[in-house]
Design a protein around this motif. Structure first.
Motif, PDB file in Angstrom:
ATOM      1  N   GLY A  99      31.079  45.337  44.876  1.00  0.00           N
ATOM      2  CA  GLY A  99      31.763  44.109  45.260  1.00  0.00           C
ATOM      3  C   GLY A  99      31.318  43.582  46.607  1.00  0.00           C
ATOM      4  O   GLY A  99      31.123  42.373  46.783  1.00  0.00           O
ATOM      5  N   PHE A 100      31.115  44.479  47.568  1.00  0.00           N
ATOM      6  CA  PHE A 100      30.740  44.045  48.905  1.00  0.00           C
ATOM      7  C   PHE A 100      29.341  43.423  48.948  1.00  0.00           C
ATOM      8  O   PHE A 100      29.068  42.554  49.778  1.00  0.00           O
ATOM      9  CB  PHE A 100      30.812  45.218  49.880  1.00  0.00           C
ATOM     10  N   VAL A 101      28.454  43.867  48.050  1.00  0.00           N
ATOM     11  CA  VAL A 101      27.102  43.306  48.057  1.00  0.00           C
ATOM     12  C   VAL A 101      27.009  41.982  47.290  1.00  0.00           C
ATOM     13  O   VAL A 101      25.943  41.367  47.246  1.00  0.00           O
ATOM     14  CB  VAL A 101      26.072  44.297  47.474  1.00  0.00           C
ATOM     15  N   GLY A 102      28.115  41.557  46.664  1.00  0.00           N
ATOM     16  CA  GLY A 102      28.109  40.234  46.059  1.00  0.00           C
ATOM     17  C   GLY A 102      28.430  40.142  44.590  1.00  0.00           C
ATOM     18  O   GLY A 102      28.545  39.038  44.055  1.00  0.00           O
ATOM     19  N   LEU A 103      28.603  41.262  43.895  1.00  0.00           N
ATOM     20  CA  LEU A 103      28.961  41.195  42.480  1.00  0.00           C
ATOM     21  C   LEU A 103      30.456  40.881  42.347  1.00  0.00           C
ATOM     22  O   LEU A 103      31.280  41.450  43.073  1.00  0.00           O
ATOM     23  CB  LEU A 103      28.642  42.515  41.782  1.00  0.00           C
ATOM     24  N   PRO A 104      30.820  39.989  41.427  1.00  0.00           N
ATOM     25  CA  PRO A 104      32.227  39.563  41.303  1.00  0.00           C
ATOM     26  C   PRO A 104      33.094  40.594  40.588  1.00  0.00           C
ATOM     27  O   PRO A 104      33.598  40.355  39.479  1.00  0.00           O
ATOM     28  CB  PRO A 104      32.114  38.265  40.509  1.00  0.00           C
ATOM     29  N   VAL A 105      33.296  41.749  41.204  1.00  0.00           N
ATOM     30  CA  VAL A 105      34.021  42.837  40.549  1.00  0.00           C
ATOM     31  C   VAL A 105      35.423  43.039  41.113  1.00  0.00           C
ATOM     32  O   VAL A 105      36.145  43.926  40.655  1.00  0.00           O
ATOM     33  CB  VAL A 105      33.231  44.158  40.671  1.00  0.00           C
ATOM     34  N   SER A 107      39.378  41.461  42.040  1.00  0.00           N
ATOM     35  CA  SER A 107      40.317  40.620  41.302  1.00  0.00           C
ATOM     36  C   SER A 107      40.005  39.143  41.529  1.00  0.00           C
ATOM     37  O   SER A 107      39.547  38.734  42.599  1.00  0.00           O
ATOM     38  CB  SER A 107      41.752  40.920  41.749  1.00  0.00           C
ATOM     39  N   ARG A 108      40.225  38.346  40.479  1.00  0.00           N
ATOM     40  CA  ARG A 108      39.949  36.901  40.470  1.00  0.00           C
ATOM     41  C   ARG A 108      38.476  36.586  40.737  1.00  0.00           C
ATOM     42  O   ARG A 108      38.128  35.525  41.244  1.00  0.00           O
ATOM     43  CB  ARG A 108      40.836  36.188  41.496  1.00  0.00           C
ATOM     44  N   GLY A 109      37.584  37.540  40.409  1.00  0.00           N
ATOM     45  CA  GLY A 109      36.153  37.304  40.541  1.00  0.00           C
ATOM     46  C   GLY A 109      35.656  37.236  41.969  1.00  0.00           C
ATOM     47  O   GLY A 109      34.548  36.734  42.216  1.00  0.00           O
ATOM     48  N   GLN A 110      36.411  37.762  42.908  1.00  0.00           N
ATOM     49  CA  GLN A 110      35.994  37.721  44.306  1.00  0.00           C
ATOM     50  C   GLN A 110      34.895  38.746  44.584  1.00  0.00           C
ATOM     51  O   GLN A 110      34.744  39.730  43.858  1.00  0.00           O
ATOM     52  CB  GLN A 110      37.182  37.996  45.230  1.00  0.00           C
TER      53      GLN A 110
END
Length: 229
Positions: A99-105, A107-110
């Motif tokens: 998630g931190f590297v940019g994948l929308p994983v 909640s709410r696709g953040q």
């Protein structure tokens, strides 16, 4: 019959080996180690995918702070209860890094590091610590207590972890990022607590079923390690 005739090495400086029993004793150890490594990698990958799937399911908005009710806490607790502290920690850490590297994983696709400045930051940070704590509790309970005590002890450990780790850090995140006073942050957090405690019960029941069906995941792991020594 087993042939124990000494076999001389081509190198005179190397010791002789015996056929049969010595070679047979050495082979399973190497194979077992490769199997354990493969199992660990597979389990970490599977539960990382579970964490992603739990975040993808749409959450239920609660209040006006932008913190939805999701299945993430259920997935985090289940990961810790099934995998134990080390592998669960790796699975949650991998999920957070994705998630931190940019994948929308999330909640709410953040995604991205900007989530650490939002209202859910404290809860996200708590996931890693919660997986480690409940995973350690699961390892101790499953290896040192009777099966009849697994459910009540694991439910207790999950409740304590949820309140002391997940919700405590969630409140801290609300105070830091939204600049809420303590009482207001606790009031904003309380609607999530009953649902999370219910999810703890579901996670424990599912994890105990897994361990009864596949005791090698945690229960027999220590025995196999001591046998190899």
């Amino acid at each position: 019959m087993t042939d124990n005739t000494p076999v001389r090495s081509a190198d005179p400086h190397l010791p002789s080996m015996t056929r049969g029993s010595d070679l047979e004793a050495a082979t399973p150890v190497a194979t077992d180690r490769r199997g354990v490594d493969a199992q660990a990698v597979s389990l970490v990958a599977v539960f990382t995918a579970l964490l992603v799937a739990a975040a993808v399911v749409p959450g239920i908005p609660v209040g006006g702070l932008g913190v939805p009710i999701t299945l993430q806490t259920l997935a985090v607790m289940l990961t810790g209860l099934v995998l134990g502290p080390v592998r669960a920690g790796l699975a949650v850490l991998l999920y957070l890094l994705l998630g931190f590297v940019g994948l929308p994983v999330f909640s709410r696709g953040q995604s991205g590091l900007q989530v650490l400045s939002g209202p859910t930051a404290g809860y996200l940070v708590s996931f890693l610590l919660a997986a480690l704590v409940v995973g350690l509790a699961a390892r101790l309970v499953l290896r040192r207590t009777r099966r009849t005590l697994w459910v009540p002890l694991l439910v207790t450990a999950s409740f304590v972890t949820t309140v002391v780790v997940v919700h405590a850090l969630g409140v801290v995140g609300l105070m830091v990022n939204l600049r809420l006073p303590l009482q207001a942050a606790i009031t904003a957090d309380l609607p999530f607590l009953p649902g999370d405690l219910l999810k703890d019960v579901v996670a424990v029941v599912a994890a105990v079923a897994v361990h009864r069906a596949f005791p090698d995941v945690l229960v027999r792991q220590a025995r196999r390690a001591s046998t190899r020594r």
